[in-house]
Design an enzyme around this catalytic site. Structure first.
Site, short mmCIF file in Angstrom:
data_model
loop_
_atom_site.label_atom_id
_atom_site.label_comp_id
_atom_site.label_asym_id
_atom_site.label_seq_id
_atom_site.Cartn_x
_atom_site.Cartn_y
_atom_site.Cartn_z
N GLY A 14 0.98 -1.27 -0.70
CA GLY A 14 -0.22 -0.42 -0.16
C GLY A 14 0.62 1.18 -0.06
N SER A 15 1.36 1.38 -0.71
CA SER A 15 2.78 2.35 -0.75
C SER A 15 2.68 3.43 -2.28
CB SER A 15 3.97 1.92 -0.74
OG SER A 15 4.74 0.79 -2.23
N GLY A 18 0.58 8.47 0.88
CA GLY A 18 0.60 8.34 2.29
C GLY A 18 1.10 8.45 2.88
N ILE A 19 1.28 7.74 3.58
CA ILE A 19 2.56 7.22 4.84
C ILE A 19 3.24 5.91 4.19
CG2 ILE A 19 2.90 5.58 6.89
CD1 ILE A 19 0.57 7.01 8.19
N GLY A 20 2.72 5.37 2.75
CA GLY A 20 3.73 4.10 3.11
C GLY A 20 4.60 4.84 1.48
N TYR A 155 -11.79 -0.13 13.61
CA TYR A 155 -10.43 -0.42 12.67
C TYR A 155 -9.32 -0.15 14.17
CZ TYR A 155 -6.80 2.52 11.47
OH TYR A 155 -5.13 3.04 11.86
#
Length: 265
Positions: A14-15, A18-20, A155
C-alpha cells in the site's frame, strides 16, 4: 547515524500514497531497492514517477502491483519484488462508523485487509529472511490499537490484533537475526485522513481550522496538538529497518505525538 540499507530489498504494501509512499522514499534514501505496491500497475507507476521526480534513481525502485489481500495479487507483487529483506506491512483501511451499525461483512473486510494481508505477507517472506540470517518485518499499527476510538471500533480492534501478530512472529523468528516490530502511528495527515476529518467536523472550515478543531474535539490527548506528517512515521520505520536496530524486536514503538497516555503501550 549510519542507516545504510544498500544491497537490501524492501517491500512496502500500500505504498502508492500517504504514509506508505513516504516510507518507500525514506527507505530508498537509505540505499534500499524498494518495491512499491498498489492494486494496479498504473498506480504503482504513478508512485514511481513521483519518487523519481523527487530525485530518486529509477534503478532503486520496483513496480510491484497486486492486490495483496488475494492470492494471485500477492504472488504477483512478491514476484516483481524478488527476495525481500525488509517487509513493511503498511496497507490498511479506516473510516468512521457507528458501532452498532458495523455489519459482519464490514468487520470481515477490516480483518482481511488490516490483519490477514499482513500475516500472509509475513508467511511468504519470513522463511527466506530466517534462512539468510537477516531481515526486518515492520507492521504499521495505530494509536487506535491502544485507545480504541468510539467512531471506528472495527479499525481499532484490527490494529490491536496487529500488535499481537508482530509479537507472535517475533517469537517465531527468535535467534535468527530477523526482527519483527510494530510501529504505532498516531493521527497522521494524509489525503484519506483529511476526508475522515471532514466527516467529523464542519466541512465548510478551511483545512487549518478543521485540523485544529479535529484535534481539539476528537484527539485532545495529543501532545503535538497537530497531525503527524507521513515523513515522521517513515523516519522510525527506516531506523527499525536498519542494522542499528538489531536488538529491537517484538516491540511496539510509538510515533504518536504523545497521544497514548501511558509510559508503555
Amino acid at each position: 547515524m549510519d542507516l545504510d540499507l544498500a544491497g537490501r530489498t524492501a517491500f512496502v504494501s500500500g505504498s502508492t500514497q500517504g504514509i506508505g509512499l513516504a516510507i518507500a522514499r525514506r527507505l530508498a534514501d537509505a540505499g534500499a531497492r524498494v518495491a512499491v505496491n498498489g492494486r494496479t500497475a498504473e498506480r504503482a507507476e504513478e508512485a514511481l514517477a513521483a519518487l523519481t521526480e523527487g530525485g530518486l534513481s529509477r534503478e532503486q525502485l520496483i513496480a510491484a502491483p497486486g492486490d495483496v489481500t488475494a492470492d494471485e495479487g500477492l504472488e504477483a507483487a512478491l514476484a516483481a519484488a524478488g527476495d525481500v529483506d525488509v517487509l513493511v506491512n503498511n496497507l490498511g483501511i479506516f473510516g468512521a462508523a457507528a458501532a452498532l451499525e458495523i455489519s459482519d461483512a464490514e468487520w470481515q473486510r477490516y480483518w482481511d485487509v488490516n490483519v490477514l494481508a499482513s500475516v500472509r505477507l509475513i508467511r511468504a517472506t519470513l522463511p527466506r529472511m530466517k534462512e539468510a540470517g537477516w531481515g526486518r518485518v515492520l507492521n504499521i499499527a495505530s494509536d487506535s490499537a491502544i485507545v480504541t476510538p468510539a467512531e471506528m471500533i472495527h479499525y481499532g480492534v484490527s490494529k490491536t490484533a496487529l500488535l499481537a501478530v508482530s509479537r507472535g512472529f517475533a517469537k517465531d523468528a527468535a535467534g535468527t537475526g530477523v526482527t519483527v516490530n510494530s510501529v504505532i502511528a498516531g493521527p497522521t495527515y494524509t489525503e484519506g485522513v483529511q476526508d475522515f476529518v471532514y466527516q467529523l467536523v464542519d466541512p465548510a472550515l478551511p483545512w487549518e481550522e478543521a485540523e485544529a478543531e479535529f484535534m481539539r474535539l476528537h484527539r485532545p490527548q495529543s501532545l503535538l496538538e497537530r497531525l503527524i506528517r507521513p515523513e515522521e512515521i517513515a523516519n522510525m520505520v527506516v531506523y527499525l529497518s536498519s542494522p542499528l536496530a538489531s536488538a529491537t524486536t517484538g516491540g511496539a514503538l510509538r510515533v504518536d505525538g504523545g497521544y497514548t497516555d501511558a509510559i508503555l503501550p
